[in-house]
Write a protein that holds these residues in place. Sequence first.
Motif, PDB file in Angstrom:
ATOM      1  N   GLY A  23      30.593  -9.420   2.363  1.00 42.87           N
ATOM      2  CA  GLY A  23      29.532  -9.792   1.926  1.00 42.87           C
ATOM      3  C   GLY A  23      29.081 -10.316   0.779  1.00 42.87           C
ATOM      4  N   LEU A  24      28.918 -11.031   0.096  1.00 42.66           N
ATOM      5  CA  LEU A  24      28.641 -11.979  -0.829  1.00 42.66           C
ATOM      6  C   LEU A  24      27.143 -11.382  -1.663  1.00 42.66           C
ATOM      7  CD1 LEU A  24      31.231 -14.155  -0.840  1.00 42.66           C
ATOM      8  CD2 LEU A  24      31.303 -11.642  -2.404  1.00 42.66           C
ATOM      9  N   GLY A  25      26.195 -10.821  -1.240  1.00 37.81           N
ATOM     10  CA  GLY A  25      24.798 -10.761  -1.781  1.00 37.81           C
ATOM     11  C   GLY A  25      24.608  -9.865  -3.646  1.00 37.81           C
ATOM     12  N   ARG A  26      23.683  -9.394  -3.561  1.00 35.30           N
ATOM     13  CA  ARG A  26      23.801  -9.467  -4.621  1.00 35.30           C
ATOM     14  C   ARG A  26      24.250  -8.265  -5.370  1.00 35.30           C
ATOM     15  NH1 ARG A  26      17.561  -9.779  -5.711  1.00 35.30           N
ATOM     16  NH2 ARG A  26      17.449  -8.743  -3.593  1.00 35.30           N
ATOM     17  N   ILE A  47      30.368 -14.766   5.680  1.00 36.27           N
ATOM     18  CA  ILE A  47      30.528 -15.625   6.826  1.00 36.27           C
ATOM     19  C   ILE A  47      29.824 -16.995   6.656  1.00 36.27           C
ATOM     20  CG2 ILE A  47      27.423 -15.055   7.080  1.00 36.27           C
ATOM     21  CD1 ILE A  47      28.654 -14.951  10.231  1.00 36.27           C
ATOM     22  N   ASP A  48      28.686 -17.046   5.064  1.00 36.90           N
ATOM     23  CA  ASP A  48      27.717 -17.881   4.840  1.00 36.90           C
ATOM     24  C   ASP A  48      28.352 -18.516   3.988  1.00 36.90           C
ATOM     25  OD1 ASP A  48      26.042 -19.940   2.998  1.00 36.90           O
ATOM     26  OD2 ASP A  48      25.025 -18.167   3.546  1.00 36.90           O
ATOM     27  N   GLU A  49      29.185 -20.490   4.032  1.00 36.12           N
ATOM     28  CA  GLU A  49      29.901 -21.010   3.309  1.00 36.12           C
ATOM     29  C   GLU A  49      28.805 -21.327   1.712  1.00 36.12           C
ATOM     30  OE1 GLU A  49      31.187 -24.577   5.464  1.00 36.12           O
ATOM     31  OE2 GLU A  49      31.746 -23.465   7.049  1.00 36.12           O
ATOM     32  N   GLN A  66      35.433 -17.625   3.914  1.00 35.82           N
ATOM     33  CA  GLN A  66      34.655 -17.652   4.171  1.00 35.82           C
ATOM     34  C   GLN A  66      34.804 -16.994   6.044  1.00 35.82           C
ATOM     35  OE1 GLN A  66      33.996 -19.625   7.687  1.00 35.82           O
ATOM     36  NE2 GLN A  66      32.193 -19.049   7.943  1.00 35.82           N
ATOM     37  N   LEU A  67      34.394 -16.385   6.619  1.00 36.55           N
ATOM     38  CA  LEU A  67      34.723 -15.842   7.950  1.00 36.55           C
ATOM     39  C   LEU A  67      33.663 -14.560   8.229  1.00 36.55           C
ATOM     40  CD1 LEU A  67      35.289 -12.408   7.296  1.00 36.55           C
ATOM     41  CD2 LEU A  67      37.879 -13.040   6.621  1.00 36.55           C
ATOM     42  N   ASP A  68      33.917 -14.341   9.357  1.00 36.92           N
ATOM     43  CA  ASP A  68      33.089 -13.313  10.026  1.00 36.92           C
ATOM     44  C   ASP A  68      33.278 -12.397  10.575  1.00 36.92           C
ATOM     45  OD1 ASP A  68      30.926 -11.975  11.903  1.00 36.92           O
ATOM     46  OD2 ASP A  68      31.169 -13.758  13.237  1.00 36.92           O
ATOM     47  N   VAL A  88      32.843  -2.615   2.213  1.00 33.54           N
ATOM     48  CA  VAL A  88      32.317  -3.529   2.690  1.00 33.54           C
ATOM     49  C   VAL A  88      30.486  -3.631   2.748  1.00 33.54           C
ATOM     50  CG1 VAL A  88      31.112  -3.378   5.415  1.00 33.54           C
ATOM     51  CG2 VAL A  88      33.197  -2.761   4.721  1.00 33.54           C
ATOM     52  N   ALA A  89      29.671  -4.641   1.327  1.00 31.79           N
ATOM     53  CA  ALA A  89      28.745  -4.715   0.571  1.00 31.79           C
ATOM     54  C   ALA A  89      27.624  -5.536   1.547  1.00 31.79           C
ATOM     55  CB  ALA A  89      29.068  -5.158  -0.262  1.00 31.79           C
ATOM     56  N   ILE A  90      27.821  -5.122   2.547  1.00 29.96           N
ATOM     57  CA  ILE A  90      26.360  -5.824   4.038  1.00 29.96           C
ATOM     58  C   ILE A  90      25.657  -5.212   4.323  1.00 29.96           C
ATOM     59  CG2 ILE A  90      26.220  -6.910   6.325  1.00 29.96           C
ATOM     60  CD1 ILE A  90      28.594  -7.137   6.716  1.00 29.96           C
ATOM     61  N   GLY A  91      24.388  -4.800   3.289  1.00 28.58           N
ATOM     62  CA  GLY A  91      23.570  -3.840   3.769  1.00 28.58           C
ATOM     63  C   GLY A  91      22.284  -4.740   4.287  1.00 28.58           C
ATOM     64  N   ALA A 114      31.772   1.568   2.073  1.00 25.73           N
ATOM     65  CA  ALA A 114      30.562   0.924   2.356  1.00 25.73           C
ATOM     66  C   ALA A 114      29.644   1.493   1.732  1.00 25.73           C
ATOM     67  CB  ALA A 114      30.290   1.199   4.316  1.00 25.73           C
ATOM     68  N   LYS A 115      27.896  -0.015   1.846  1.00 25.30           N
ATOM     69  CA  LYS A 115      27.043  -0.037   1.316  1.00 25.30           C
ATOM     70  C   LYS A 115      25.946   0.221   2.833  1.00 25.30           C
ATOM     71  CE  LYS A 115      23.303  -2.541  -0.361  1.00 25.30           C
ATOM     72  NZ  LYS A 115      22.427  -3.700  -1.268  1.00 25.30           N
ATOM     73  N   ALA A 116      25.450   1.735   2.019  1.00 28.18           N
ATOM     74  CA  ALA A 116      24.204   1.664   3.568  1.00 28.18           C
ATOM     75  C   ALA A 116      22.703   1.811   3.131  1.00 28.18           C
ATOM     76  CB  ALA A 116      24.462   3.039   3.840  1.00 28.18           C
TER      77      ALA A 116
HETATM   78  P1  ATP Z   1      20.677  -7.600  -2.018  1.00 30.72           P
HETATM   79  O1  ATP Z   1      21.478  -9.589  -2.122  1.00 30.72           O
HETATM   80  O2  ATP Z   1      19.780  -8.415  -1.109  1.00 30.72           O
HETATM   81  O3  ATP Z   1      20.206  -6.953  -2.600  1.00 30.72           O
HETATM   82  P2  ATP Z   1      22.947  -6.659  -0.196  1.00 30.72           P
HETATM   83  O4  ATP Z   1      23.904  -7.382  -1.103  1.00 30.72           O
HETATM   84  O5  ATP Z   1      22.892  -5.996   0.724  1.00 30.72           O
HETATM   85  O6  ATP Z   1      21.549  -7.148  -0.822  1.00 30.72           O
HETATM   86  P3  ATP Z   1      23.001  -8.294   1.975  1.00 30.72           P
HETATM   87  O7  ATP Z   1      21.356  -9.035   1.838  1.00 30.72           O
HETATM   88  O8  ATP Z   1      23.167  -7.236   2.969  1.00 30.72           O
HETATM   89  O9  ATP Z   1      23.355  -7.996   0.845  1.00 30.72           O
HETATM   90  O10 ATP Z   1      24.026  -9.741   2.427  1.00 30.72           O
HETATM   91  C1  ATP Z   1      24.873  -9.033   2.337  1.00 30.72           C
HETATM   92  C2  ATP Z   1      26.228 -11.015   2.480  1.00 30.72           C
HETATM   93  O11 ATP Z   1      26.192 -10.402   3.443  1.00 30.72           O
HETATM   94  C3  ATP Z   1      25.433 -12.074   2.793  1.00 30.72           C
HETATM   95  O12 ATP Z   1      25.396 -12.612   2.206  1.00 30.72           O
HETATM   96  C4  ATP Z   1      25.869 -12.041   4.280  1.00 30.72           C
HETATM   97  O13 ATP Z   1      25.470 -13.391   4.433  1.00 30.72           O
HETATM   98  C5  ATP Z   1      27.045 -11.524   4.827  1.00 30.72           C
HETATM   99  N1  ATP Z   1      26.983 -11.485   5.894  1.00 30.72           N
HETATM  100  C6  ATP Z   1      26.349 -11.243   6.918  1.00 30.72           C
HETATM  101  N2  ATP Z   1      26.682 -10.839   8.133  1.00 30.72           N
HETATM  102  C7  ATP Z   1      28.077 -10.974   7.765  1.00 30.72           C
HETATM  103  C8  ATP Z   1      29.489 -11.446   8.634  1.00 30.72           C
HETATM  104  N3  ATP Z   1      29.685 -11.161  10.067  1.00 30.72           N
HETATM  105  N4  ATP Z   1      30.587 -11.533   7.901  1.00 30.72           N
HETATM  106  C9  ATP Z   1      30.739 -11.898   7.026  1.00 30.72           C
HETATM  107  N5  ATP Z   1      29.542 -12.155   5.638  1.00 30.72           N
HETATM  108  C10 ATP Z   1      28.544 -11.588   6.347  1.00 30.72           C
END
Ligand code: ATP
Length: 231
Positions: A23-26, A47-49, A66-68, A88-91, A114-116
């Motif tokens: 997960g490459l969000g902030r 998941i987002d290229e 890039q992967l799911d 696991v940085a998917i919040g 993991a981020k909650a």
């Molecule tokens: P913010 O960026 O708003 O601070 P965050 O860092 O928690 O929050 P999210 O909005 O949760 O970020 O997104 C995290 C990343 O996880 C996104 O770039 C998203 O594309 C990625 N993501 C979501 N689902 C999947 C998945 N199934 N596999 C891989 N990456 C994923």
Amino acid sequence: MNLSSLSFFRSHSKGNKQFAVIGLGRFGRAVCSTLHNLGYEVLGTDIDEKRVAQAMTDQIAAHAVQLDSTQPSALKEAGIFEFDTVIVAIGNYLQESIITTLNVKEAGVPHVTAKASSEIHGKLLQRVGADRVVYPENDAGCALARSLTKPAILDRFEVDPENSIVEVLVPEAFDGKTISEIQLRSRYGLNLLAVCANNKFEVNPGPNLRLWKGALMVLIGANKNINRLPL
Ligand code: ATP
């Protein structure tokens, strides 16, 4: 001294040099770039290229794929299960976050953080095996409130909900006094671990060391006692 780094030793082995961030969000980007700048080898995935490409352009990780992450086969193919530590940085995607954490724990990854984004999210992450759950928004809000009310406390490591190690500026009231004169232990119930001036720490300082305003003290004790300091 960054006290938050102490928590690292709770669940990580010293020699660990490789991390995978899913997960490459902030938040994920901040984890990647900090580890990368500290000299660790980091694999970033999303998941987002576009986010993967951006990570490579910004050079926040040595590798980005890039992967799911809800697909165990995709994680396996990318070598994620070989990592000692996975973040696991998917919040904001509850289902994806839970399934991803389950996938990496079921595959035997020893350390998963993991981020909650909520309490219930955190509980679910723990149920599926996360070794550590972090609540960055909540923690940032608490830290801001503390720094607004007690600006002299520069850093805090929570030993447990009641006790902390804090880094504080020596207050006016302690200026020019020795450690024994201040009676930190008997009057405040606090133990002085170190004193720091000009970036040099004196660990376990003796009772005759004189403190002065502007120096730093590292103290351990109950939060209610820390709040009694004349800061
Ligand atoms: P913010 O960026 O708003 O601070 P965050 O860092 O928690 O929050 P999210 O909005 O949760 O970020 O997104 C995290 C990343 O996880 C996104 O770039 C998203 O594309 C990625 N993501 C979501 N689902 C999947 C998945 N199934 N596999 C891989 N990456 C994923």
